[in-house]
Design a protein around this motif. Structure first.
Motif, PDB file in Angstrom:
ATOM      1  N   GLU A   1     -35.089  -8.895  12.776  1.00  0.00           N
ATOM      2  CA  GLU A   1     -33.889  -9.581  13.251  1.00  0.00           C
ATOM      3  C   GLU A   1     -32.948  -9.894  12.091  1.00  0.00           C
ATOM      4  N   GLU A   2     -33.504 -10.366  10.979  1.00  0.00           N
ATOM      5  CA  GLU A   2     -32.662 -10.638   9.801  1.00  0.00           C
ATOM      6  C   GLU A   2     -31.976  -9.369   9.310  1.00  0.00           C
ATOM      7  N   ARG A   3     -32.689  -8.264   9.354  1.00  0.00           N
ATOM      8  CA  ARG A   3     -32.084  -7.007   8.901  1.00  0.00           C
ATOM      9  C   ARG A   3     -30.925  -6.603   9.793  1.00  0.00           C
ATOM     10  N   MET A   4     -31.092  -6.735  11.094  1.00  0.00           N
ATOM     11  CA  MET A   4     -30.018  -6.359  12.017  1.00  0.00           C
ATOM     12  C   MET A   4     -28.772  -7.216  11.781  1.00  0.00           C
ATOM     13  N   ASP A   5     -28.975  -8.516  11.654  1.00  0.00           N
ATOM     14  CA  ASP A   5     -27.841  -9.419  11.474  1.00  0.00           C
ATOM     15  C   ASP A   5     -27.130  -9.153  10.149  1.00  0.00           C
ATOM     16  N   PHE A   6     -27.918  -8.927   9.105  1.00  0.00           N
ATOM     17  CA  PHE A   6     -27.313  -8.708   7.794  1.00  0.00           C
ATOM     18  C   PHE A   6     -26.619  -7.352   7.732  1.00  0.00           C
ATOM     19  N   ALA A   7     -27.213  -6.332   8.356  1.00  0.00           N
ATOM     20  CA  ALA A   7     -26.568  -5.015   8.372  1.00  0.00           C
ATOM     21  C   ALA A   7     -25.205  -5.093   9.048  1.00  0.00           C
ATOM     22  N   ALA A   8     -25.117  -5.841  10.137  1.00  0.00           N
ATOM     23  CA  ALA A   8     -23.830  -5.990  10.827  1.00  0.00           C
ATOM     24  C   ALA A   8     -22.811  -6.676   9.925  1.00  0.00           C
ATOM     25  N   ARG A   9     -23.239  -7.686   9.174  1.00  0.00           N
ATOM     26  CA  ARG A   9     -22.307  -8.371   8.263  1.00  0.00           C
ATOM     27  C   ARG A   9     -21.859  -7.445   7.135  1.00  0.00           C
ATOM     28  N   GLN A  10     -22.775  -6.599   6.656  1.00  0.00           N
ATOM     29  CA  GLN A  10     -22.396  -5.647   5.612  1.00  0.00           C
ATOM     30  C   GLN A  10     -21.336  -4.665   6.120  1.00  0.00           C
ATOM     31  N   LEU A  11     -21.495  -4.217   7.340  1.00  0.00           N
ATOM     32  CA  LEU A  11     -20.498  -3.317   7.916  1.00  0.00           C
ATOM     33  C   LEU A  11     -19.133  -3.983   8.009  1.00  0.00           C
ATOM     34  N   ALA A  12     -19.126  -5.240   8.410  1.00  0.00           N
ATOM     35  CA  ALA A  12     -17.859  -5.945   8.617  1.00  0.00           C
ATOM     36  C   ALA A  12     -17.175  -6.321   7.317  1.00  0.00           C
ATOM     37  N   GLY A  13     -17.889  -6.235   6.206  1.00  0.00           N
ATOM     38  CA  GLY A  13     -17.358  -6.734   4.947  1.00  0.00           C
ATOM     39  C   GLY A  13     -16.464  -5.783   4.183  1.00  0.00           C
ATOM     40  N   ALA A  14     -16.227  -4.599   4.689  1.00  0.00           N
ATOM     41  CA  ALA A  14     -15.379  -3.639   3.971  1.00  0.00           C
ATOM     42  C   ALA A  14     -14.725  -2.693   4.963  1.00  0.00           C
ATOM     43  N   ASP A  15     -13.602  -2.123   4.553  1.00  0.00           N
ATOM     44  CA  ASP A  15     -12.915  -1.157   5.413  1.00  0.00           C
ATOM     45  C   ASP A  15     -13.686   0.147   5.531  1.00  0.00           C
ATOM     46  N   ARG A  16     -14.385   0.521   4.449  1.00  0.00           N
ATOM     47  CA  ARG A  16     -15.260   1.703   4.487  1.00  0.00           C
ATOM     48  C   ARG A  16     -16.646   1.265   4.064  1.00  0.00           C
ATOM     49  N   ALA A  17     -17.621   1.479   4.922  1.00  0.00           N
ATOM     50  CA  ALA A  17     -18.974   0.999   4.640  1.00  0.00           C
ATOM     51  C   ALA A  17     -20.006   2.014   5.118  1.00  0.00           C
ATOM     52  N   LEU A  18     -21.087   2.119   4.338  1.00  0.00           N
ATOM     53  CA  LEU A  18     -22.249   2.936   4.691  1.00  0.00           C
ATOM     54  C   LEU A  18     -23.484   2.063   4.502  1.00  0.00           C
TER      55      LEU A  18
END
Length: 401
Positions: free
Chosen positions: A201-218
């Motif tokens: 669950e922590e991984r899912m939540d953090f992955a979503a935040r990483q995606l939202a943190g930049a215009d281009r994200a991988l």
């Protein structure tokens, strides 16, 4: 009294060896795991990459969620346990409803290296669970990295993550903290920033935040417990089904948090088959004098074996293995396996000696175990490695915002 005449037709037919040509070779170049990240990197504008999986369309923010051991056939067979994953089956591979192929052998170390480098096994060189190190003559376990070998000597190519990060794409891996500093992570998945999170669950939540943190994200994230339950209890077990249910919930949790202009791809490194616990299904190399004759080292794993012969005995070992196992395994000499494309269209010079003099890939629900040398692996209920659909086919399920 007249005795009945014995004719050739009264005897059972001799088993016919499987033709190497019948082995379903992975779709290297346009439909394998090695083609996924290069396609996504091309869509993110990373220099040097071209799209290989034609059905995928670019997105500004991309997440790859790899569920260890979740084969295509297992998803299709369990819609009740995985309703969210099953609802995405038609989205697989850009809406074609088709899977990807893992690569050979269909095993974690090989597949993760294919994912991370964008190269087939013959190039990145992690060509099996265990392979011979030509420099030392010892078996090298590429999952556990034993004995220790300099990682960048063993696998010298940069990862797609490293190249994406250098091109200005926010790049990160979100996985168990235990994997942060492993040699396999360094050669296959490094680049950008590693974020260790304990629970799924922590991984899912953090992955979503990483995606939202930049215009281009991988972003890459990973869950291993489906594979673990399959190995221990089998894919026809309540424990495995329970892990599948949890993985399904994790995918839905991440999908519901995706920011705008995102694409989530859910895939796997291999599928799995259950091997019955009987002598016909589990052939014990350590107890079989005929298969041991002329063999210096036995590598690989139960369903995908690298066999290293005593010098001068290569042809004899191939002949015996083909005679004994050839109706249940695809059995090939090294050059035959290479020419057939099992390890990809090109084999690097440094990789040649890692491939067995004989390569045996299971066709039936059977495994070649080694009870003395590999007691833990030999006791597993579920196994993988070969080119059968249950092991080789993996999903590429897609959610876009």
């Amino acid at each position: 009294m007249v005795q009945p005449t014995t004719t050739a037709s009264a005897w059972p037919d001799e088993p016919v060896p499987l033709s190497i040509d019948t082995a379903p070779v992975p779709a290297y170049g346009d439909g394998s795991l090695a083609d996924l990240l290069p396609t996504l990197a091309a869509g993110l504008g990373v220099p040097g990459f071209e799209p290989r999986i034609a059905e995928l369309t670019p997105a500004d923010r991309v997440c790859v969620f790899l569920i260890d051991g979740l084969g295509w056939e297992q998803v299709k067979a369990h819609p009740a346990e995985a309703p969210f994953l099953a609802s995405l089956l038609d989205s697989s591979r850009g809406g074609t409803g088709r899977p990807l192929t893992s690569g050979f052998p269909a095993t974690t170390a090989t597949s993760l290296a294919s994912v991370g480098t964008g190269l087939p096994p013959g190039s990145h060189g992690l060509a099996g669970y265990t392979v011979r190190d030509p420099d030392t003559g010892e078996l090298m376990n590429q999952l556990r990295w034993r004995p220790w070998t300099p990682p960048r000597v063993w696998q010298p190519y940069p990862t797609v993550f490293q190249l994406a990060d250098a091109a200005g794409v926010r790049t990160s891996q979100v996985s168990s903290p235990a994997f942060q500093d492993t040699p396999l992570t360094k050669v296959a998945l490094s680049g950008g920033t590693f974020h260790g999170r304990l629970s799924g669950e922590e991984r899912m939540d953090f992955a979503a935040r990483q995606l939202a943190g930049a215009d281009r994200a991988l972003v890459y994230t990973y869950y291993s417990e489906v594979d673990g339950a399959g190995h221990r209890f089998g894919v026809d077990s309540d424990a495995w089904r329970g892990q599948l249910m949890h993985a399904d919930q994790l995918v839905q949790r991440l999908a519901e948090q995706l920011p705008a202009r995102s694409a989530l791809y859910v895939t796997a490194d291999h599928g799995m088959v259950d091997i019955p616990f009987d002598e016909e299904s589990r052939i014990d190399f350590d107890e079989d004098w005929e298969l041991r004759a002329g063999v210096a080292l036995l590598g690989g794993e139960g369903r995908a074996r690298h066999v290293y012969a005593v010098p001068g005995a290569e042809a004899d070992v191939l002949a015996v293995w083909r005679e004994v196992l050839g109706d249940r395994f695809w059995v090939a000499g090294r050059e035959e396996a290479i020419d057939a494309g099992w390890f990809g269209p090109h084999i690097d010079e440094r990789v040649l000696g890692r491939i067995g003099d004989v390569v045996a890939a299971a066709h039936d629900d059977v495994a070649l175990t080694a009870s003395l040398a590999e007691p833990h692996e030999s006791a597993m209920a579920g196994m993988h490695g070969s080119m059968t659909p249950a092991e080789q086919l993996v999903p590429l399920l897609e959610v876009r915002t």
